[in-house]
Motif scaffolding. Structure first.
Motif, PDB file in Angstrom:
ATOM      1  N   THR A 182      42.069  20.621  66.214  1.00  0.00           N
ATOM      2  CA  THR A 182      43.422  20.036  65.486  1.00  0.00           C
ATOM      3  C   THR A 182      43.531  18.720  65.336  1.00  0.00           C
ATOM      4  O   THR A 182      43.409  17.987  66.373  1.00  0.00           O
ATOM      5  CB  THR A 182      44.558  20.815  66.234  1.00  0.00           C
ATOM      6  OG1 THR A 182      44.568  22.114  66.391  1.00  0.00           O
ATOM      7  CG2 THR A 182      45.687  20.378  65.361  1.00  0.00           C
ATOM      8  N   PRO A 183      43.583  18.204  64.099  1.00  0.00           N
ATOM      9  CA  PRO A 183      43.982  16.870  63.999  1.00  0.00           C
ATOM     10  C   PRO A 183      45.169  16.292  64.759  1.00  0.00           C
ATOM     11  O   PRO A 183      46.325  16.922  64.592  1.00  0.00           O
ATOM     12  CB  PRO A 183      43.866  16.410  62.488  1.00  0.00           C
ATOM     13  CG  PRO A 183      44.251  17.678  61.883  1.00  0.00           C
ATOM     14  CD  PRO A 183      43.884  18.876  62.811  1.00  0.00           C
ATOM     15  N   PHE A 184      45.172  15.143  65.299  1.00  0.00           N
ATOM     16  CA  PHE A 184      46.568  14.544  66.011  1.00  0.00           C
ATOM     17  C   PHE A 184      46.394  13.013  65.848  1.00  0.00           C
ATOM     18  O   PHE A 184      45.318  12.352  66.117  1.00  0.00           O
ATOM     19  CB  PHE A 184      46.584  15.032  67.287  1.00  0.00           C
ATOM     20  CG  PHE A 184      48.022  14.763  67.946  1.00  0.00           C
ATOM     21  CD1 PHE A 184      49.124  15.730  68.137  1.00  0.00           C
ATOM     22  CD2 PHE A 184      48.096  13.396  68.544  1.00  0.00           C
ATOM     23  CE1 PHE A 184      50.187  15.255  68.617  1.00  0.00           C
ATOM     24  CE2 PHE A 184      49.404  13.129  69.150  1.00  0.00           C
ATOM     25  CZ  PHE A 184      50.492  14.085  69.087  1.00  0.00           C
ATOM     26  N   ALA A 185      47.557  12.308  65.561  1.00  0.00           N
ATOM     27  CA  ALA A 185      47.764  11.042  65.522  1.00  0.00           C
ATOM     28  C   ALA A 185      49.037  10.558  65.903  1.00  0.00           C
ATOM     29  O   ALA A 185      50.065  11.342  65.716  1.00  0.00           O
ATOM     30  CB  ALA A 185      47.291  10.441  64.174  1.00  0.00           C
ATOM     31  N   CYS A 186      49.302   9.461  66.580  1.00  0.00           N
ATOM     32  CA  CYS A 186      50.409   8.951  66.962  1.00  0.00           C
ATOM     33  C   CYS A 186      50.609   7.561  66.749  1.00  0.00           C
ATOM     34  O   CYS A 186      49.185   6.699  67.041  1.00  0.00           O
ATOM     35  CB  CYS A 186      51.258   9.633  68.161  1.00  0.00           C
ATOM     36  SG  CYS A 186      50.170   9.125  69.736  1.00  0.00           S
ATOM     37  N   ALA A 187      51.517   6.781  66.633  1.00  0.00           N
ATOM     38  CA  ALA A 187      51.479   5.331  66.684  1.00  0.00           C
ATOM     39  C   ALA A 187      52.798   4.759  67.149  1.00  0.00           C
ATOM     40  O   ALA A 187      53.770   5.359  67.231  1.00  0.00           O
ATOM     41  CB  ALA A 187      51.085   4.839  65.170  1.00  0.00           C
ATOM     42  N   PHE A 188      52.678   3.590  67.843  1.00  0.00           N
ATOM     43  CA  PHE A 188      53.843   2.983  68.725  1.00  0.00           C
ATOM     44  C   PHE A 188      53.832   1.363  68.299  1.00  0.00           C
ATOM     45  O   PHE A 188      52.800   1.088  68.090  1.00  0.00           O
ATOM     46  CB  PHE A 188      53.967   3.177  70.084  1.00  0.00           C
ATOM     47  CG  PHE A 188      53.775   4.827  70.592  1.00  0.00           C
ATOM     48  CD1 PHE A 188      55.022   5.442  70.923  1.00  0.00           C
ATOM     49  CD2 PHE A 188      52.619   5.154  70.782  1.00  0.00           C
ATOM     50  CE1 PHE A 188      54.721   6.508  71.234  1.00  0.00           C
ATOM     51  CE2 PHE A 188      52.481   6.484  71.249  1.00  0.00           C
ATOM     52  CZ  PHE A 188      53.703   7.082  71.481  1.00  0.00           C
ATOM     53  N   ILE A 189      55.077   0.838  68.045  1.00  0.00           N
ATOM     54  CA  ILE A 189      55.102  -0.498  68.143  1.00  0.00           C
ATOM     55  C   ILE A 189      55.790  -0.791  69.595  1.00  0.00           C
ATOM     56  O   ILE A 189      56.982  -0.521  69.940  1.00  0.00           O
ATOM     57  CB  ILE A 189      55.998  -0.927  66.886  1.00  0.00           C
ATOM     58  CG1 ILE A 189      55.132  -0.932  65.477  1.00  0.00           C
ATOM     59  CG2 ILE A 189      56.167  -2.707  67.203  1.00  0.00           C
ATOM     60  CD1 ILE A 189      56.144  -1.548  64.653  1.00  0.00           C
ATOM     61  N   LEU A 190      55.066  -1.557  70.206  1.00  0.00           N
ATOM     62  CA  LEU A 190      55.164  -1.937  71.629  1.00  0.00           C
ATOM     63  C   LEU A 190      55.632  -3.453  71.657  1.00  0.00           C
ATOM     64  O   LEU A 190      54.859  -4.270  71.041  1.00  0.00           O
ATOM     65  CB  LEU A 190      54.248  -1.653  72.745  1.00  0.00           C
ATOM     66  CG  LEU A 190      53.545  -0.313  72.634  1.00  0.00           C
ATOM     67  CD1 LEU A 190      52.580  -0.036  73.784  1.00  0.00           C
ATOM     68  CD2 LEU A 190      54.759   0.576  73.097  1.00  0.00           C
ATOM     69  N   SER A 191      56.701  -3.865  72.124  1.00  0.00           N
ATOM     70  CA  SER A 191      57.180  -5.059  72.263  1.00  0.00           C
ATOM     71  C   SER A 191      57.274  -5.598  73.771  1.00  0.00           C
ATOM     72  O   SER A 191      57.842  -4.836  74.462  1.00  0.00           O
ATOM     73  CB  SER A 191      58.557  -5.354  71.333  1.00  0.00           C
ATOM     74  OG  SER A 191      59.219  -6.702  71.376  1.00  0.00           O
ATOM     75  N   PRO A 192      57.162  -6.895  73.824  1.00  0.00           N
ATOM     76  CA  PRO A 192      57.557  -7.422  75.172  1.00  0.00           C
ATOM     77  C   PRO A 192      58.892  -7.626  75.356  1.00  0.00           C
ATOM     78  O   PRO A 192      59.270  -7.830  76.785  1.00  0.00           O
ATOM     79  CB  PRO A 192      56.641  -8.491  75.183  1.00  0.00           C
ATOM     80  CG  PRO A 192      56.430  -9.040  73.671  1.00  0.00           C
ATOM     81  CD  PRO A 192      56.650  -7.957  73.119  1.00  0.00           C
ATOM     82  N   ASN A 193      59.757  -7.781  74.312  1.00  0.00           N
ATOM     83  CA  ASN A 193      61.233  -8.053  74.540  1.00  0.00           C
ATOM     84  C   ASN A 193      61.996  -7.018  73.849  1.00  0.00           C
ATOM     85  O   ASN A 193      61.750  -6.503  72.659  1.00  0.00           O
ATOM     86  CB  ASN A 193      61.263  -9.371  73.917  1.00  0.00           C
ATOM     87  CG  ASN A 193      60.495 -10.749  74.448  1.00  0.00           C
ATOM     88  OD1 ASN A 193      60.426 -10.961  75.328  1.00  0.00           O
ATOM     89  ND2 ASN A 193      59.589 -11.146  73.353  1.00  0.00           N
ATOM     90  N   GLN A 194      63.125  -6.844  74.375  1.00  0.00           N
ATOM     91  CA  GLN A 194      63.999  -6.017  73.943  1.00  0.00           C
ATOM     92  C   GLN A 194      64.821  -6.519  72.648  1.00  0.00           C
ATOM     93  O   GLN A 194      64.981  -7.627  72.392  1.00  0.00           O
ATOM     94  CB  GLN A 194      65.037  -5.441  74.807  1.00  0.00           C
ATOM     95  CG  GLN A 194      66.018  -4.355  74.594  1.00  0.00           C
ATOM     96  CD  GLN A 194      66.883  -3.915  75.707  1.00  0.00           C
ATOM     97  OE1 GLN A 194      66.995  -4.140  76.683  1.00  0.00           O
ATOM     98  NE2 GLN A 194      67.887  -3.187  75.114  1.00  0.00           N
ATOM     99  N   SER A 195      65.153  -5.496  71.692  1.00  0.00           N
ATOM    100  CA  SER A 195      65.720  -5.588  70.483  1.00  0.00           C
ATOM    101  C   SER A 195      66.476  -4.701  69.893  1.00  0.00           C
ATOM    102  O   SER A 195      66.586  -3.485  70.565  1.00  0.00           O
ATOM    103  CB  SER A 195      64.607  -6.297  69.338  1.00  0.00           C
ATOM    104  OG  SER A 195      63.946  -5.066  68.810  1.00  0.00           O
ATOM    105  N   GLU A 196      67.218  -5.188  68.957  1.00  0.00           N
ATOM    106  CA  GLU A 196      68.147  -3.680  68.324  1.00  0.00           C
ATOM    107  C   GLU A 196      67.184  -2.605  67.947  1.00  0.00           C
ATOM    108  O   GLU A 196      67.897  -1.398  67.635  1.00  0.00           O
ATOM    109  CB  GLU A 196      68.889  -4.259  67.347  1.00  0.00           C
ATOM    110  CG  GLU A 196      68.251  -4.721  65.890  1.00  0.00           C
ATOM    111  CD  GLU A 196      67.382  -5.951  65.716  1.00  0.00           C
ATOM    112  OE1 GLU A 196      67.060  -6.305  64.927  1.00  0.00           O
ATOM    113  OE2 GLU A 196      67.750  -6.804  66.972  1.00  0.00           O
ATOM    114  N   LYS A 197      65.966  -2.963  67.736  1.00  0.00           N
ATOM    115  CA  LYS A 197      65.189  -1.772  67.235  1.00  0.00           C
ATOM    116  C   LYS A 197      64.815  -0.876  68.608  1.00  0.00           C
ATOM    117  O   LYS A 197      63.981   0.260  68.401  1.00  0.00           O
ATOM    118  CB  LYS A 197      63.909  -2.071  66.443  1.00  0.00           C
ATOM    119  CG  LYS A 197      64.242  -3.006  65.283  1.00  0.00           C
ATOM    120  CD  LYS A 197      62.874  -3.436  64.723  1.00  0.00           C
ATOM    121  CE  LYS A 197      63.299  -4.323  63.286  1.00  0.00           C
ATOM    122  NZ  LYS A 197      62.021  -4.660  62.829  1.00  0.00           N
TER     123      LYS A 197
END
Length: 266
Positions: A182-197
């Motif tokens: 089964t194909p599977f993919a995931c992605a994340f944006i990881l930041s060192p600092n907290q923001s409104e996002k």
């Protein structure tokens, strides 16, 4: 390792088109039903590069484009980590077959798609980014390896990192040795600092005791987790979809286990 913040999530697999639809399934609001995954048409890629893009590259782009700005030029300062269990198995199979022929007719497109960082290369072309890009192969530990690399890079550079983890099914005879169906993919944006996002805070720690890993309670999702190395991300994704805090264990190489203390923020 320093804490990081998850600012965005992308998800795609059979029966799940994106993070929004996947969240409902992971929360138990809808049943998981596998269905054929449509061939994605990357929006960032120019037409010539799009024609050359393989199914693996298209799958990686699908989750990356879900979580990055619609204008690819806004991503030119985003460092990336791309992780898969063994690269593009379809291309490696084709390349192996033509090398066995008398004239070894390897096309330039087949050759440049065979390298392990092909997805990262296409993404760099699409965005014009000159930031660091790392491509990792970790077999069944590719999610562990990619996540550790991205967390370390975010902490060291003090910049956001795009992490993409993905795999498609190999053809026979590779399928016998790498049984991914089964194909599977995931992605994340990881930041060192907290923001409104920021969606959640992750405090990582590597343990060296007896290796362990978190699993899925729902049988069909557990089968998916075990089928594709990239799907080892499902317990973390489930916790984030439910907006719950807790600890997730990701099994790594040898006796290593990545312990993730997750605190949801929204």
């Amino acid at each position: 390792m320093k804490p990081v913040f998850i600012d965005a999530i992308g998800l795609s697999t059979s029966g799940i088109d994106n993070w929004e639809s996947g969240s409902r399934i992971l929360r138990g609001e809808e049943p998981y039903e596998a269905s054929e995954l449509e061939r994605y048409k990357p929006q960032f890629l120019p037409a010539n590069e799009r024609r050359r893009a393989t199914n693996l590259i298209r799958l990686a782009f699908k989750v990356c484009e879900e979580i990055t700005p619609a204008n690819p030029e806004q991503n030119d300062r985003l460092a990336t980590v791309f992780a898969s269990s063994g690269g593009d198995y379809q291309i490696l199979d084709q390349l192996s077959k033509v090398l066995a022929l008398p004239d070894k007719p390897v096309s330039p497109t087949m050759f440049h798609n065979s390298v392990h960082n092909s997805a990262a290369g296409y993404f760099g072309i699409a965005t014009g980014s000159r930031e660091a890009s790392t491509s990792i192969s970790g077999l069944n530990c590719s999610f562990f390896s990619g996540l550790v690399e991205a967390i370390v890079q975010a902490g060291h550079s003090n910049k956001p990192i795009l992490l993409a983890v993905y795999d498609t099914a190999p053809p026979e005879p590779m399928q016998a040795k790498r049984p991914i169906t089964t194909p599977f993919a995931c992605a994340f944006i990881l930041s060192p600092n907290q923001s409104e996002k920021s969606i959640a805070k992750i405090e990582p720690r590597i343990d060296y005791d007896e290796p362990s890993e978190s699993t899925m309670a729902e049988p069909t999702l557990e089968a998916l987790r075990c089928d594709n190395p990239a799907a080892r991300a499902l317990p973390l994704l489930s916790l984030l979809a439910k907006k719950q805090s807790g600890t997730i264990l990701v099994k790594g190489m040898g006796v290593q286990t990545l312990s993730l203390s997750v605190s949801t923020l929204s």
